[in-house]
Design a protein around this motif. Structure first.
Motif, mmCIF file in Angstrom:
data_model
loop_
_atom_site.group_PDB
_atom_site.id
_atom_site.type_symbol
_atom_site.label_atom_id
_atom_site.label_comp_id
_atom_site.label_asym_id
_atom_site.label_seq_id
_atom_site.Cartn_x
_atom_site.Cartn_y
_atom_site.Cartn_z
ATOM 1 N N PHE A 1 105.040 -14.846 5.360
ATOM 2 C CA PHE A 1 103.902 -15.502 4.706
ATOM 3 C C PHE A 1 102.774 -14.501 4.473
ATOM 4 C CE2 PHE A 1 99.681 -17.201 4.992
ATOM 5 C CZ PHE A 1 99.678 -18.066 3.914
ATOM 6 N N LYS B 1 103.104 -12.236 1.515
ATOM 7 C CA LYS B 1 102.954 -12.893 0.219
ATOM 8 C C LYS B 1 101.523 -13.329 -0.079
ATOM 9 C CE LYS B 1 107.640 -14.583 0.517
ATOM 10 N NZ LYS B 1 108.432 -15.698 1.008
ATOM 11 N N ASP B 2 100.666 -13.375 0.922
ATOM 12 C CA ASP B 2 99.285 -13.836 0.747
ATOM 13 C C ASP B 2 98.375 -12.608 0.629
ATOM 14 O OD1 ASP B 2 96.602 -14.744 1.133
ATOM 15 O OD2 ASP B 2 97.348 -16.515 2.171
ATOM 16 N N GLN C 1 95.359 -24.562 4.191
ATOM 17 C CA GLN C 1 96.145 -24.024 3.075
ATOM 18 C C GLN C 1 97.418 -23.353 3.578
ATOM 19 O OE1 GLN C 1 93.493 -21.396 0.965
ATOM 20 N NE2 GLN C 1 92.079 -23.038 0.474
ATOM 21 N N GLN D 1 99.979 -25.944 4.802
ATOM 22 C CA GLN D 1 100.702 -26.594 3.709
ATOM 23 C C GLN D 1 101.887 -25.751 3.263
ATOM 24 O OE1 GLN D 1 99.768 -29.893 2.897
ATOM 25 N NE2 GLN D 1 98.732 -29.246 4.761
ATOM 26 N N LYS D 2 101.706 -24.451 3.207
ATOM 27 C CA LYS D 2 102.785 -23.556 2.767
ATOM 28 C C LYS D 2 103.866 -23.390 3.834
ATOM 29 C CE LYS D 2 99.884 -21.225 -0.540
ATOM 30 N NZ LYS D 2 99.107 -20.064 -0.871
#
Length: 162
Positions: A66, A69-70, A136, A139-140
């Motif tokens: 994660f 990708k952020d 946020q 949620q991902k």
């Protein structure tokens, strides 16, 4: 039944209430190498019914994936701070990341640290902005945001369930 008492006790709610009561019964200060600090309040990104339960976990590999990708997150793996007595305090953690877009960050000071622990992602003393970022992320990751006292936070950083 009179509507006020069904006779059923939810074990998850009971465990959460007992955990919160036990935590509040203790002192709000701790000593670390002779430095007394006020203990903080943790908020967790979790898939578990309650963050301290056994249950579905976020894996370290998932968390690292994660972060990659952020664009607003950076995996550091450690945090370091100078103590009032001049000593350095360093915390090493494979899943320790910083939110680089946090508006409250200061040079050499306040940072929004997100730490991976026991299948959860944890932030100490988050403000509303950090709580919103946590939501946020949750949620991902197919998770939710839950405080030490088991309250649930929504997209705007406010408590939506207790």
């Amino acid at each position: 039944m009179n509507g006020r008492w069904s006779g059923y006790v939810n074990p998850f709610e009971t465990a959460c209430v007992l955990y919160a009561a036990a935590a509040k019964a203790g002192s709000n200060e701790e000593t670390n190498n002779g430095v007394t600090t006020e203990m903080g309040y943790d908020v967790h990104i979790t898939r578990k019914e309650n963050w301290f339960d056994d249950g579905p976990e976020i894996s370290l590999d998932e968390w690292k994936s994660f972060i990659e990708k952020d664009d607003e997150m950076r995996l550091d793996g450690y945090a370091e701070a100078k103590l009032p007595n001049g000593a350095a305090l360093r915390v090493d953690s494979d899943g320790l990341a910083v939110w680089t877009a946090y508006s409250g960050s200061t040079a050499g000071g306040n940072m929004a640290w997100f730490d991976f622990r026991s299948g959860n992602v944890v932030v100490k003393n988050p403000d509303v902005s950090i709580l919103s970022k946590m939501w946020q992320i949750a949620q991902k990751l197919g998770a939710r945001v839950q405080g030490d006292d088991c309250e649930i936070y929504g997209s705007d950083g406010s408590i939506v369930a207790t």
